[in-house]
Enzyme design. Structure first.
Site, short mmCIF file in Angstrom:
data_model
loop_
_atom_site.label_atom_id
_atom_site.label_comp_id
_atom_site.label_asym_id
_atom_site.label_seq_id
_atom_site.Cartn_x
_atom_site.Cartn_y
_atom_site.Cartn_z
N GLN A 5 -18.27 -7.06 0.03
CA GLN A 5 -17.17 -7.66 -0.53
C GLN A 5 -17.25 -9.23 0.17
O GLN A 5 -16.36 -9.82 -0.41
CB GLN A 5 -16.02 -7.14 -0.63
CG GLN A 5 -15.79 -5.83 -1.70
CD GLN A 5 -14.50 -5.18 -1.68
OE1 GLN A 5 -14.56 -3.73 -1.61
NE2 GLN A 5 -13.34 -5.89 -1.66
N HIS B 287 0.66 -1.13 0.08
CA HIS B 287 -0.25 -0.20 0.20
C HIS B 287 1.01 1.31 -0.05
O HIS B 287 0.46 2.16 -0.64
CB HIS B 287 -0.80 0.02 1.32
CG HIS B 287 -1.93 -1.06 1.26
ND1 HIS B 287 -1.81 -2.38 2.01
CD2 HIS B 287 -3.00 -1.23 0.51
CE1 HIS B 287 -3.02 -2.93 1.97
NE2 HIS B 287 -3.64 -2.50 1.07
N GLY C 124 -3.50 -1.87 -7.12
CA GLY C 124 -2.23 -2.90 -7.21
C GLY C 124 -2.64 -3.94 -8.28
O GLY C 124 -3.76 -4.42 -8.48
N GLN C 125 -1.38 -4.27 -9.09
CA GLN C 125 -1.40 -5.24 -10.06
C GLN C 125 -1.79 -6.65 -9.47
O GLN C 125 -2.37 -7.75 -10.01
CB GLN C 125 -0.26 -5.45 -10.70
CG GLN C 125 -0.23 -6.69 -11.98
CD GLN C 125 -1.29 -6.52 -12.95
OE1 GLN C 125 -1.55 -5.39 -13.28
NE2 GLN C 125 -1.84 -7.54 -13.34
N LYS C 126 -1.57 -6.90 -8.03
CA LYS C 126 -1.77 -8.36 -7.24
C LYS C 126 -3.18 -8.65 -7.54
O LYS C 126 -3.26 -9.85 -7.61
CB LYS C 126 -1.28 -8.04 -5.82
CG LYS C 126 -1.42 -9.35 -5.06
CD LYS C 126 -1.07 -9.02 -3.71
CE LYS C 126 -1.51 -10.45 -3.27
NZ LYS C 126 -2.89 -10.57 -2.75
N ASP C 127 -4.03 -7.71 -7.28
CA ASP C 127 -5.53 -8.00 -7.57
C ASP C 127 -5.77 -7.88 -9.00
O ASP C 127 -6.73 -7.00 -9.18
CB ASP C 127 -6.25 -7.11 -6.61
CG ASP C 127 -6.08 -7.56 -5.47
OD1 ASP C 127 -6.32 -8.51 -4.66
OD2 ASP C 127 -5.71 -6.54 -4.33
N SER D 50 0.48 -8.74 1.08
CA SER D 50 -0.79 -9.18 1.44
C SER D 50 -1.20 -8.77 2.85
O SER D 50 -0.35 -9.27 3.81
CB SER D 50 -1.40 -10.48 0.86
OG SER D 50 -2.63 -10.60 1.27
#
Length: 307
Positions: free
Chosen positions: A60, A33, A147-150, A185
């Site tokens: 969510q 973050h 973020g590209q992670k998600d 994460s």
């Protein structure tokens, strides 16, 4: 000076200066973050404004997901956001975001939201898009950073912005990794030392798959390694087109995402690596062999010798 605002009224009262950038989070902030916030700070410039939102969105969370278990660490989140360069942290209560209770009108993620993560977590992406849309209206940014992670979330937000004509630029920021390759994460805090070691199989499988030269080989190598990995319950391995998250077959050219999800103990983890197939002059990353070999960010590349 970084300010903490709790209500939409306080947020609207913030004087707008220069380019406004927003970073949306559910709190429990970490270095990933911080990278998003620092990137936003750079794009905003000295005269611009960076707003970080901290909101644990109940829409969510599915029936089998523990909303109450999600960490709330606002004091630490505020300190990290301030250090990374945020001008304001917007941390509203649930009834501030949803003043009429559960919203009767929600966004639908459509077919793209039913694949991969959407198949495992029905309704998750509808809830995500609904709150992102609300926060875009409330913060009114020029740029929003994700973020590209998600990767599937990022793809859906981009599609929402395109389809519904939101006046905002969506900026993707590469995944931030630990020195040994594990993607940063908020869920990593749930892992025991043994589970954290088992979780390394995700990034190792991604980078091993990325050394292959065809979409089929990329997918099969990553799948084989994850199926063989001890202490890990595999959910999926997929190679997809990032524009709609449909399968990227052997004739696929251009950008793709190699995405994985697995459960380690009681914690579900996701990771991915952007790839490019075709004649693109970029180098493939080496398969991580030790801590010094692991890139700090996921990198786009073409698989194979001239990947």
């Amino acid at each position: 000076m970084t300010v903490l605002v709790r209500t939409a009224t306080e947020l609207a009262a913030l004087a707008r200066t220069g380019r406004r950038c927003v970073v949306m989070t559910m709190g429990a902030l970490h270095d990933g973050h911080a990278t998003l916030i620092r990137t936003a700070r750079e794009r905003a410039g000295a005269e611009g404004q960076v707003i970080v939102t901290v909101f644990v969105n109940p829409l969510q969370f599915g029936a089998n997901e523990d909303l109450d278990r999600y960490p709330r660490t606002l004091d630490a989140d505020f300190a990290l956001a301030r250090e990374a360069g945020a001008d304001a942290v917007f941390a509203p209560a649930v009834d501030e975001v949803y003043p009429g209770g559960d919203p009767q009108v929600r966004l639908s993620a459509g077919p793209m939201g039913e694949r991969l993560e959407g198949a495992t977590r029905p309704g998750h992406f509808d809830g995500m898009l609904t709150v992102v849309a609300k926060l875009l209206h409330l913060t009114a940014p020029d740029l929003a950073f994700f973020g590209q992670k998600d990767a599937q979330q990022l793809a859906l937000i981009r599609r929402m912005v395109l389809d519904l004509n939101f006046p905002v630029e969506i900026v993707a920021v590469p995944t931030v990794r630990e020195a040994d390759g594990l993607a940063r994460s908020s869920r990593n805090r749930y892992l025991s030392p043994q589970e954290r070691t088992a979780a390394l199989a995700l990034s190792q499988a991604l980078f091993a798959g990325a050394r292959e030269t065809t979409p089929t080989a990329v997918r099969e190598t990553a799948h084989r390694l994850l199926k063989e990995a001890p202490g890990l319950e595999l959910d999926y391995v997929a190679l997809v087109d990032p524009s709609d998250f449909t399968d990227a077959g052997d004739g696929h050219q251009g950008d793709a995402v190699l995405a994985v999800a697995a459960r380690v103990g009681s914690t579900r983890l996701i990771d991915n690596l952007p790839l490019t197939f075709g004649d693109v002059p970029q180098d493939a990353p080496d398969v991580p062999q030790d801590d010094t070999d692991v890139p700090q960010h996921s990198q786009q590349h073409t698989p194979g010798a001239a990947p």
